[in-house]
Design a protein around this motif. Structure first.
Motif, mmCIF file in Angstrom:
data_model
loop_
_atom_site.group_PDB
_atom_site.id
_atom_site.type_symbol
_atom_site.label_atom_id
_atom_site.label_comp_id
_atom_site.label_asym_id
_atom_site.label_seq_id
_atom_site.Cartn_x
_atom_site.Cartn_y
_atom_site.Cartn_z
ATOM 1 N N GLY A 188 -0.919 30.310 19.380
ATOM 2 C CA GLY A 188 -1.494 31.968 18.398
ATOM 3 C C GLY A 188 -2.152 31.234 17.101
ATOM 4 N N TYR A 189 -1.212 30.601 16.584
ATOM 5 C CA TYR A 189 -1.947 30.803 14.995
ATOM 6 C C TYR A 189 -2.776 29.300 15.075
ATOM 7 C CZ TYR A 189 -1.442 28.646 10.431
ATOM 8 O OH TYR A 189 -2.231 28.071 9.109
ATOM 9 N N HIS A 190 -3.008 28.119 16.086
ATOM 10 C CA HIS A 190 -3.469 27.608 16.295
ATOM 11 C C HIS A 190 -5.116 28.183 17.014
ATOM 12 C CE1 HIS A 190 -5.538 23.840 18.369
ATOM 13 N NE2 HIS A 190 -5.305 23.733 16.878
ATOM 14 N N LYS A 191 -4.585 28.485 17.502
ATOM 15 C CA LYS A 191 -6.142 29.350 18.534
ATOM 16 C C LYS A 191 -7.101 30.295 17.634
ATOM 17 C CE LYS A 191 -4.156 29.301 23.228
ATOM 18 N NZ LYS A 191 -4.232 30.333 24.360
ATOM 19 N N THR A 192 -6.241 30.796 16.102
ATOM 20 C CA THR A 192 -6.867 31.188 15.233
ATOM 21 C C THR A 192 -7.842 30.870 14.674
ATOM 22 O OG1 THR A 192 -5.080 33.052 15.585
ATOM 23 C CG2 THR A 192 -6.250 32.602 13.442
ATOM 24 N N LYS A 193 -6.817 29.440 14.078
ATOM 25 C CA LYS A 193 -7.444 28.696 12.979
ATOM 26 C C LYS A 193 -8.696 27.507 13.576
ATOM 27 C CE LYS A 193 -5.735 30.153 9.039
ATOM 28 N NZ LYS A 193 -5.432 29.100 8.294
ATOM 29 N N ASN A 194 -8.991 27.282 15.516
ATOM 30 C CA ASN A 194 -9.391 26.805 15.848
ATOM 31 C C ASN A 194 -10.128 27.460 17.601
ATOM 32 O OD1 ASN A 194 -9.282 23.912 14.026
ATOM 33 N ND2 ASN A 194 -7.246 24.907 14.386
ATOM 34 N N PRO A 195 -10.749 28.348 17.168
ATOM 35 C CA PRO A 195 -10.676 29.357 18.442
ATOM 36 C C PRO A 195 -12.107 28.282 19.582
ATOM 37 C CG PRO A 195 -11.924 29.463 16.562
ATOM 38 C CD PRO A 195 -11.176 28.806 15.828
ATOM 39 N N ASP A 196 -12.232 27.368 19.018
ATOM 40 C CA ASP A 196 -13.121 26.475 19.940
ATOM 41 C C ASP A 196 -12.228 25.023 20.653
ATOM 42 O OD1 ASP A 196 -15.174 27.981 19.873
ATOM 43 O OD2 ASP A 196 -15.617 27.030 18.391
ATOM 44 N N SER A 197 -10.684 25.310 20.308
ATOM 45 C CA SER A 197 -10.117 24.306 20.196
ATOM 46 C C SER A 197 -10.051 24.194 22.297
ATOM 47 C CB SER A 197 -8.594 24.257 19.779
ATOM 48 O OG SER A 197 -7.985 22.859 20.347
ATOM 49 N N GLU A 198 -9.294 23.120 23.022
ATOM 50 C CA GLU A 198 -9.398 22.793 24.652
ATOM 51 C C GLU A 198 -8.133 22.459 24.528
ATOM 52 O OE1 GLU A 198 -13.266 22.428 26.480
ATOM 53 O OE2 GLU A 198 -13.830 24.652 26.284
#
Length: 873
Positions: free
Chosen positions: A517-527
């Protein structure tokens, strides 16, 4: 005994042949009997005829009476006659119509006597109804006359209300009314008013008119005079009420007078009453003193005209009230002028520097060449000018506090913006920072300004550094921290290091709670793929077992669907769908679910075998409601027996998790998590067995315990013994259970040399080499002795434990610790067990196939040779 002849015989004797001894009387008897009978029959017929005539007469009489009654009721109710003669005339005509309709047709049907009787009843009923109707007509006539009289009285009273009681017309109308009331009383009319009531009402109306029209003291005095004249015609309560109303109106009149004069003298000459000297009653020539004495006051209005007001006729109390209003107006205007100046000055000082404020404070009491004050010239009162000076002084005192408070809030927002921009400051941020610094310095808060500038510069540097290592490897994080630590000899370097450490600490807390969740918040476009996420976490120093591929939000979404599923089958399907979507990372996701409390261990167990119908008991028995039912429905003795049975059955599973247990003492190297898992699994089996007993009370405690054990554990695994500890083998390999155990056991006992070179020995205890110098022969011998002893103990007491995913085995030494490989995996390897001696179950099964079929006692050498050629690990 002679017979009594029957009736027919008697008649025949009386009318038939005579006997030989019959006398002459016997010949006369029948004739006399017949004559008497005929007379009797004739009388009866006459009486019967008379009764019928009387009944017929009564019937027609009742019909006539009822008919007349009903018809006359309707006639009277609908009659529009308003006088008795009119009603009676109409009633007679109506009665004759009824006679022709109902009575005359009976004349030919009835005898004369009957007709007269019926007619008499009809006439009597009609006469009674006409009398009743006449009374109603009279009452109606009286009501109409009363209404007409009431209207006449009201019209006359309305006319009199507009006249003076002393006028001739008023007196004449009053005389007519008085005479009328005498007539109407004699006529028995019921009307609303009488002589007394109409006079009282007119008096009240006249009083109300006078009261509402009173606008001068003369009007008030006239009302009091009239009240005294009429006092004898009213009650004490009425007199008191009117006196109170007159007094209240007198106050209104006074207010009107005072307000009229106030408007005339104040609004026409405002400057006069803003002058303090005109408010001074110690000065006999002041305006207030003249008003108090009742003198003539001359004023010049705003148009330059002279106004003369004579206060002699004004009552003293009204003059006093006027003075209070004038003084209040003076104070109000004075306050309004001061308030307007204070508001203006307050706005001016907001953007002024401290130097300008101090200069302004010195100018408050200065005047120009014309004698007008430099600041707020319309404020002439000394005390009011001191208020202005106090406002400026307060601004000077509070300026530092205000600027610092504003700077603190602005700094907090600016730092947040810098963090969001990863340390890069835009032109707008730079402008804001410069303004804050300038404000602090203008407020002479130089130390605060320096501290602010240091914080902004340090925040920018720390945010930029943090961005570079936020998801970097441990090595890179360490390198950047060490580099920043070298710069701590300056204030900015020290603060930058502190901020960077704080950011890393917060990050560590956030990723521990929810890395994905933390990673997605900081990198919303990451796949990133799950494998890439795991690799990133391990490089960042997160323990491989704790690496996650799911966010808390994803778990929450799953839990909502899982809880919403109504049946056990639906819940199992929901969990399997969710876990299957993560492929080979299912166990990792399940670990995340259980460690975060989203899924209980019982739910985990149920999901492992969704097709097993007994899993319903696992779920139901491990809820609070299920456990309450067990306590209620299962006898205490049965619960104790179930506990003993389960404890016995679960020993192999317990040993496969935590190793050997002697005298209830757990061996070394057992983690708290493993011990807790065993206890939880045991409780799940106990609750499951208890719930099965609830559902099937006829089953024995042994049966329910075995069924619970097979459902939770026994149906999934088989067990073997190695050096006194159990090893757990997946049920899919049940056919190879013994050879797999044999292979695992032989790998410990049959090839000492290979085992010696394949493991990494633990550090030598300090007590074994105490006083020996490192590198000496004595030290080396001590190490060799320790390692030889360790190896012997390992061969004799070491065990194999099954991995948590049941896909392999790992070697555990005699102390309960996992044995490391001689050349372990590098730090950061994605496989948490890569550095330890482990064997996949498939590899053990492959080697076990070669052992299958060998007979004990004839294959020892072959086993040893096979183990030397094909190594298990």
């Amino acid at each position: 005994m002679p017979k009594i002849p029957v009736y027919e015989q008697q008649v025949r004797l009386a009318t038939g042949s005579l006997g030989p001894r019959a006398s002459s009387a016997d010949f006369e008897a029948p004739g006399r009997a017949m004559a008497a009978l005929g007379e009797q029959v004739s009388n009866l017929a006459n009486q019967f005829g008379m009764a019928e005539k009387e009944a017929e007469t009564e019937r027609f009489s009742n019909e006539a009476k009822t008919f007349a009654n009903q018809e006359f009721n309707n006639f009277t109710n609908t009659s529009e006659a308003t006088t008795v003669p009119d009603y009676q005339e109409n009633a007679k005509s109506f009665a004759e119509t009824l006679r022709q309709q109902k009575i005359e047709p009976l004349r030919d049907k009835l005898t004369t006597r009957q007709f007269r009787t019926v007619e008499a009843e009809f006439n009597k009923t009609v006469a009674a109804k006409i009398a009743t109707g006449s009374q109603k007509a009279f009452t109606k006539h009286q009501a109409i006359r009363s209404t007409q009289v009431d209207q006449t009285v009201e019209d006359t009273m309305s006319q009199m209300r507009g006249l003076s009681p002393n006028s001739g017309l008023y007196q004449g109308l009053q005389k007519n009314l008085d005479e009328g009331f005498d007539r109407w009383a004699a006529q028995g009319l019921s009307i609303t008013h009488n002589k007394g009531s109409y006079r009282r009402e007119l008096s009240a109306s006249a009083f109300e008119v006078q009261l509402n029209g009173a606008s001068s003291q003369q009007n008030i005095d006239d009302m009091r005079s009239t009240l005294e004249e009429e006092r004898g015609d009213m009650s004490a309560q009425q007199y008191a009420a009117r006196t109170t109303a007159i007094n209240a109106q007198e106050k209104v009149v006074d207010d009107i007078e005072v307000n009229a004069v106030y408007d005339q003298i104040v609004n026409e000459s405002e400057d006069t009453f803003l002058d303090l000297s005109q408010m001074d009653e110690s000065n006999p020539d002041s305006a207030v003193s003249k008003i108090r004495r009742g003198d003539v006051l001359e004023l010049e209005n705003n148009a330059g005209e002279m106004i003369t007001v004579d206060f002699k006729a004004m009552k003293p109390r009204n003059r006093d009230f006027l003075i209070q209003k004038v003084k209040a107006r003076h104070n109000s205007d004075k306050s309004a002028t001061l308030s307007a100046n204070l508001n203006s000055i307050d706005k001016q000082v907001q953007d002024m520097s401290l130097a300008d404020l101090r200069s302004m404070e010195g100018d408050v009491t200065k005047t120009n060449d014309a004698g007008a004050f430099l600041i707020a010239p319309d404020i002439k009162d000394f005390n009011d000018r001191q208020v202005i000076k106090s406002l400026i002084n307060a601004e000077i005192t509070e300026r530092a506090k205000t600027v610092i408070a504003s700077a603190v809030n602005a700094e907090r927002e600016l730092v947040a913006q810098i963090d969001a921009a990863d340390g890069v400051m835009t032109d707008e941020m730079t402008t804001v920072a410069a303004q804050i610094s300038t404000n602090l310095r203008n407020a002479e808060q130089f130390q605060a300004a320096d501290k602010f500038e240091l914080e902004i510069a340090s925040s920018s540097a720390a945010s930029a550094a943090f961005k570079g290592i936020e998801f970097a490897s441990v090595e890179k994080q360490r390198a950047v921290l060490e580099e920043k630590a070298k710069l701590r000899n300056t204030a900015q370097g020290q603060r930058t290091y502190e901020l960077l450490v704080a950011k890393l600490g917060k990050r560590n807390k956030d990723i521990a709670a929810d890395f994905v969740g933390y990673h997605k918040t900081k990198n919303p476009d990451s796949e990133l793929t799950p494998s890439q996420l795991i690799e990133m976490q391990i490089k960042m120093g997160i323990a491989p077992l704790d690496a996650r591929v799911t966010s808390n939000a994803e778990l929450d979404a799953f839990k909502a669907k899982y809880d919403a599923a109504e049946t056990y089958a639906d819940k199992a399907a929901e969990m399997n769908t969710f876990l299957n979507s993560y492929g080979e990372n299912q166990n990792r996701v399940m670990r995340h679910l259980t460690t975060t409390g989203q899924v209980s261990l019982a739910q985990n167990v149920a999901a492992s075998d969704p097709a097993n119908v007994n899993m319903k008991a696992v779920l139901a028995g491990n809820t609070k409601e299920g456990q309450d039912r067990i306590k209620t429905d299962v006898e205490s003795s049965d619960r104790d027996a179930i506990r003993e049975e389960v404890f016995t059955l679960v020993k192999d599973y317990t040993s496969s998790i935590i190793g050997g247990i002697a005298d209830d003492v757990i061996g070394g190297g057992v983690s708290k998590g493993r011990a807790s898992h065993v206890l939880e699994m045991r409780d799940i089996m106990l609750n499951t067995a208890g719930y099965i007993k609830v559902l099937f009370p006829d089953k024995s405690t042994s049966e329910v315990a075995k069924l619970a054990y097979d459902t939770v554990i026994g149906g999934k695994f088989v067990f073997g013994d190695i050096n006194g500890s159990s090893v757990r083998i997946d049920k899919d390999y049940e056919a190879l259970q013994e050879p797999i155990v044999d292979v695992l056991s032989a790998s410990l006992k049959e090839d000492r040399d290979y085992l010696s070179t394949s493991i990494q020995y633990p550090p030598v205890p300090e007590a074994r080499v105490q006083g020996m110098q490192l590198g000496t022969a004595e030290y080396d011998k001590a190490v060799q002795r320790f390692e030889s002893e360790f190896l012997s103990d390992l061969m004799r007491e070491g065990t194999w434990r099954t991995t948590t995913d049941n896909k392999g085995f790992y070697l555990v030494d005699q102390t309960g610790n996992v044995v490391r490989k001689a050349e372990g995996a590098a730090d950061g390897d994605a496989d948490p067990m890569a550095a330890f001696v482990t064997v996949p179950i498939a590899a053990a099964a492959s080697l076990a196939l070669e052992y299958q079929g060998m007979k004990t006692g004839t294959i020892l050498n072959k086993k040893r040779n096979t183990m030397k050629i094909r190594k298990l690990f």
